[in-house]
Scaffold this active site. Structure first.
Site, PDB file in Angstrom:
ATOM      1  N   SER A 108       0.835  -1.203   0.000  1.00  0.00           N
ATOM      2  CA  SER A 108       0.000   0.000   0.000  1.00  0.00           C
ATOM      3  C   SER A 108       0.873   1.258   0.000  1.00  0.00           C
ATOM      4  O   SER A 108       1.941   1.292   0.613  1.00  0.00           O
ATOM      5  CB  SER A 108      -0.886   0.005   1.250  1.00  0.00           C
ATOM      6  OG  SER A 108      -1.497   1.271   1.402  1.00  0.00           O
ATOM      7  N   TYR A 130      -2.051   5.774  -4.496  1.00  0.00           N
ATOM      8  CA  TYR A 130      -3.228   6.627  -4.546  1.00  0.00           C
ATOM      9  C   TYR A 130      -2.781   7.913  -5.223  1.00  0.00           C
ATOM     10  O   TYR A 130      -1.586   8.135  -5.447  1.00  0.00           O
ATOM     11  CB  TYR A 130      -3.740   6.917  -3.131  1.00  0.00           C
ATOM     12  CG  TYR A 130      -4.492   5.776  -2.473  1.00  0.00           C
ATOM     13  CD1 TYR A 130      -5.663   5.276  -3.029  1.00  0.00           C
ATOM     14  CD2 TYR A 130      -4.052   5.231  -1.269  1.00  0.00           C
ATOM     15  CE1 TYR A 130      -6.371   4.254  -2.402  1.00  0.00           C
ATOM     16  CE2 TYR A 130      -4.756   4.206  -0.642  1.00  0.00           C
ATOM     17  CZ  TYR A 130      -5.915   3.722  -1.215  1.00  0.00           C
ATOM     18  OH  TYR A 130      -6.611   2.720  -0.598  1.00  0.00           O
ATOM     19  N   THR A 156      -4.826   2.719  -7.595  1.00  0.00           N
ATOM     20  CA  THR A 156      -6.186   2.508  -7.068  1.00  0.00           C
ATOM     21  C   THR A 156      -7.042   3.704  -7.452  1.00  0.00           C
ATOM     22  O   THR A 156      -6.695   4.846  -7.132  1.00  0.00           O
ATOM     23  CB  THR A 156      -6.142   2.338  -5.539  1.00  0.00           C
ATOM     24  OG1 THR A 156      -5.316   1.199  -5.264  1.00  0.00           O
ATOM     25  CG2 THR A 156      -7.522   2.107  -4.956  1.00  0.00           C
ATOM     26  N   LYS A 233      -6.682  -0.629 -10.314  1.00  0.00           N
ATOM     27  CA  LYS A 233      -7.487  -1.348  -9.314  1.00  0.00           C
ATOM     28  C   LYS A 233      -8.725  -0.541  -8.949  1.00  0.00           C
ATOM     29  O   LYS A 233      -8.607   0.635  -8.581  1.00  0.00           O
ATOM     30  CB  LYS A 233      -6.635  -1.576  -8.051  1.00  0.00           C
ATOM     31  CG  LYS A 233      -7.391  -2.153  -6.867  1.00  0.00           C
ATOM     32  CD  LYS A 233      -6.435  -2.475  -5.727  1.00  0.00           C
ATOM     33  CE  LYS A 233      -7.147  -3.053  -4.524  1.00  0.00           C
ATOM     34  NZ  LYS A 233      -7.802  -2.040  -3.699  1.00  0.00           N
ATOM     35  N   HIS A 257     -13.281  -2.430  -3.508  1.00  0.00           N
ATOM     36  CA  HIS A 257     -12.496  -2.059  -2.330  1.00  0.00           C
ATOM     37  C   HIS A 257     -13.002  -2.808  -1.087  1.00  0.00           C
ATOM     38  O   HIS A 257     -13.017  -2.276   0.021  1.00  0.00           O
ATOM     39  CB  HIS A 257     -12.563  -0.545  -2.115  1.00  0.00           C
ATOM     40  CG  HIS A 257     -11.293   0.072  -1.603  1.00  0.00           C
ATOM     41  ND1 HIS A 257     -10.393   0.720  -2.416  1.00  0.00           N
ATOM     42  CD2 HIS A 257     -10.766   0.146  -0.357  1.00  0.00           C
ATOM     43  CE1 HIS A 257      -9.393   1.189  -1.684  1.00  0.00           C
ATOM     44  NE2 HIS A 257      -9.591   0.839  -0.421  1.00  0.00           N
TER      45      HIS A 257
HETATM   46  C1  LIG Z   1      -7.642  -2.683   6.413  1.00  0.00           C
HETATM   47  C2  LIG Z   1      -7.688  -2.457   4.937  1.00  0.00           C
HETATM   48  C3  LIG Z   1      -6.853  -1.517   4.372  1.00  0.00           C
HETATM   49  C4  LIG Z   1      -6.873  -1.303   2.987  1.00  0.00           C
HETATM   50  N1  LIG Z   1      -5.992  -0.413   2.442  1.00  0.00           N
HETATM   51  C5  LIG Z   1      -5.947  -0.272   1.091  1.00  0.00           C
HETATM   52  C6  LIG Z   1      -4.956   0.540   0.481  1.00  0.00           C
HETATM   53  O1  LIG Z   1      -4.133   1.136   1.161  1.00  0.00           O
HETATM   54  N2  LIG Z   1      -4.946   0.620  -0.871  1.00  0.00           N
HETATM   55  C7  LIG Z   1      -5.852  -0.050  -1.658  1.00  0.00           C
HETATM   56  O2  LIG Z   1      -5.806   0.050  -2.887  1.00  0.00           O
HETATM   57  N3  LIG Z   1      -6.792  -0.834  -1.105  1.00  0.00           N
HETATM   58  C8  LIG Z   1      -6.848  -0.979   0.241  1.00  0.00           C
HETATM   59  N4  LIG Z   1      -7.764  -1.830   0.793  1.00  0.00           N
HETATM   60  C9  LIG Z   1      -8.652  -2.611  -0.094  1.00  0.00           C
HETATM   61  C10 LIG Z   1      -7.990  -3.929  -0.472  1.00  0.00           C
HETATM   62  O3  LIG Z   1      -6.882  -3.741  -1.297  1.00  0.00           O
HETATM   63  C11 LIG Z   1      -8.961  -4.866  -1.205  1.00  0.00           C
HETATM   64  O4  LIG Z   1      -9.510  -4.201  -2.318  1.00  0.00           O
HETATM   65  C12 LIG Z   1     -10.091  -5.362  -0.316  1.00  0.00           C
HETATM   66  O5  LIG Z   1      -9.627  -5.611   0.991  1.00  0.00           O
HETATM   67  C13 LIG Z   1     -10.649  -6.649  -0.904  1.00  0.00           C
HETATM   68  O6  LIG Z   1     -11.698  -7.129  -0.156  1.00  0.00           O
HETATM   69  P1  LIG Z   1     -11.565  -8.338   0.896  1.00  0.00           P
HETATM   70  O7  LIG Z   1     -10.814  -7.800   2.050  1.00  0.00           O
HETATM   71  O8  LIG Z   1     -12.990  -8.615   1.216  1.00  0.00           O
HETATM   72  O9  LIG Z   1     -10.872  -9.483   0.214  1.00  0.00           O
HETATM   73  C14 LIG Z   1      -7.769  -2.043   2.167  1.00  0.00           C
HETATM   74  C15 LIG Z   1      -8.613  -2.983   2.769  1.00  0.00           C
HETATM   75  C16 LIG Z   1      -8.572  -3.202   4.113  1.00  0.00           C
HETATM   76  C17 LIG Z   1      -9.482  -4.255   4.697  1.00  0.00           C
END
Ligand SMILES: Cc1cc2nc3c(=O)[nH]c(=O)nc-3n(C[C@H](O)[C@H](O)[C@H](O)COP(=O)(O)O)c2cc1C
Length: 358
Positions: A108, A130, A156, A233, A257
């Site tokens: 991330s 981002y 993203t 993404k 997301h």
């Molecule tokens: C705690 C947390 C932090 C996240 N941080 C980011 C991030 O920094 N950048 C990003 O593109 N997606 C982020 N996401 C989204 C994830 O990349 C992903 O799209 C999502 O968790 C997928 O769903 P799932 O957890 O149900 O498998 C985050 C998700 C969670 C749960």
């Protein structure tokens, strides 16, 4: 005695026994009424596979390539922010687990460990971005990621602002003082640590530093700025998928997301087939949001994906057992997927992508 983990989902309870409730909520939560969060699971559960029999297969091989990188599974670890919140080693620990599993880790932009230190572990690393109001910071991180040996950039595109995550707002959620955005400099980081009744510190920070007007022109700029393969993404609309191909994306991630952005957005698994149809193999199509086991990976492949991103379950593993806990979750996922492929009569990922799904 603690119960052994028998499936990927067991890791959630193991994490819940260890993590403070506010952090567990930050991970588990979706936006608003969490309709999309729940729908992601319902949509995957509604995909039924038609197994092939008498195939003579004794072993199934889940190995593949993702955005040009060899991977032991059609799975990469999704970018997830601030992992030192769940384990002192944070993203460095997650990289150890990814390396052991032989799959890529997407770091991330909001990593709590510097990209250089995570890269030093030696896992296949992709850098997520981002879009910040300060484009200089984006460029700087791109250059650092290139120098550190990252193999792809993941932009993203579904966070022009943060979704209303009511759990965090109710908890007045703020990051612990020792956890911060290690790859970004600037005074705004103080917002992350400021508990405020009825508001999330993470949301306050995001809305302060993110550029709310990210557009295709910025994608074109990024494509020109770095030779690394570009993964976009957060695509759900086939027309957007088409534009991503036109803008030189090597892969797109069909994602909402994890139900954390627009509540009411279509579940990823529902959106996937039309996106694959539009893209017609011109770039890889990955899926995330709701993957909780090997059968889900097989479902995504059968719907036409090249692979998936694993989100929350990897964090549950890291929380419950550090790098070994995350590695255990990934090894369970590998076991589940290999068994499911065998039961479905698929020798490899290519044949899994030809499996019928109803
Ligand atoms: C705690 C947390 C932090 C996240 N941080 C980011 C991030 O920094 N950048 C990003 O593109 N997606 C982020 N996401 C989204 C994830 O990349 C992903 O799209 C999502 O968790 C997928 O769903 P799932 O957890 O149900 O498998 C985050 C998700 C969670 C749960």
């Amino acid at each position: 005695m603690t119960e052994p983990l028998l499936c990927v989902r067991d890791a959630e309870q193991a994490a819940a026994r260890i993590l403070p409730a506010g952090i567990m909520d930050f991970i588990a939560g979706g936006s608003e009424a969490e309709v999309t969060l729940a729908a992601n699971r319902a949509a995957l559960d509604a995909v039924f596979l038609v197994p092939r029999v008498l195939t003579g297969i004794a072993h199934s091989d889940p190995g593949t390539t993702l955005a040009g990188c060899r991977s032991a599974l059609p799975v990469a670890i999704a970018p997830m922010s601030y992992q030192r919140m769940v384990c002192p080693e944070g993203e460095i620990g997650m990289a150890r687990a990814a390396k052991e599993a032989g799959i890529p880790l997407i770091l991330s932009m909001m990593s709590s460990c510097p990209v250089e230190e995570v890269a030093a572990v030696g896992a296949t690393l992709w850098q997520q971005l981002y879009w910040l109001r300060d484009r200089g910071l984006v460029t700087e991180l791109v250059r650092r990621a290139e120098a550190a040996g990252c193999k792809a950039l993941v932009l993203t595109v579904d966070v022009p602002r943060m979704g209303r995550r009511l759990r965090d707002m109710r908890n007045g959620f703020a990051l612990p003082p020792e956890v911060t955005a290690a790859n970004l400099r600037g005074p705004d980081a103080a917002l992350l640590h400021r508990p405020t009744a009825g508001a999330s510190g993470v949301a306050a920070h995001t809305n302060q530093v993110f550029d709310p007007s990210l557009s295709w022109a910025d994608v074109a700029w990024l494509r020109e700025t770095s030779p690394l393969p570009l993964v976009i993404k957060g695509i759900l609309d086939p027309a957007d998928a088409h534009r991503a191909v036109e803008h030189g994306a090597s892969a797109i991630v069909v994602s909402n997301h994890g139900g954390r952005q627009l509540d009411g957005a279509v579940p990823s698994a529902t959106a996937l087939p039309a996106v694959c149809e539009t893209v017609e193999g011109r770039c890889e199509v990955l899926l995330d949001s709701g993957i909780r086991g090997g059968t889900d990976v097989l479902r995504a492949l059968a719907l036409g994906a090249s692979g998936v991103l694993l989100g929350r379950p990897a964090l549950w593993g890291l929380a419950s057992g550090g790098p070994d806990g995350a590695a255990q979750v990934l090894s369970l996922l590998a076991e589940e997927l290999t068994e499911a492929m065998h039961l479905a009569g698929c020798a490899d990922v290519a044949s899994a992508r030809n499996l019928r799904a109803r």
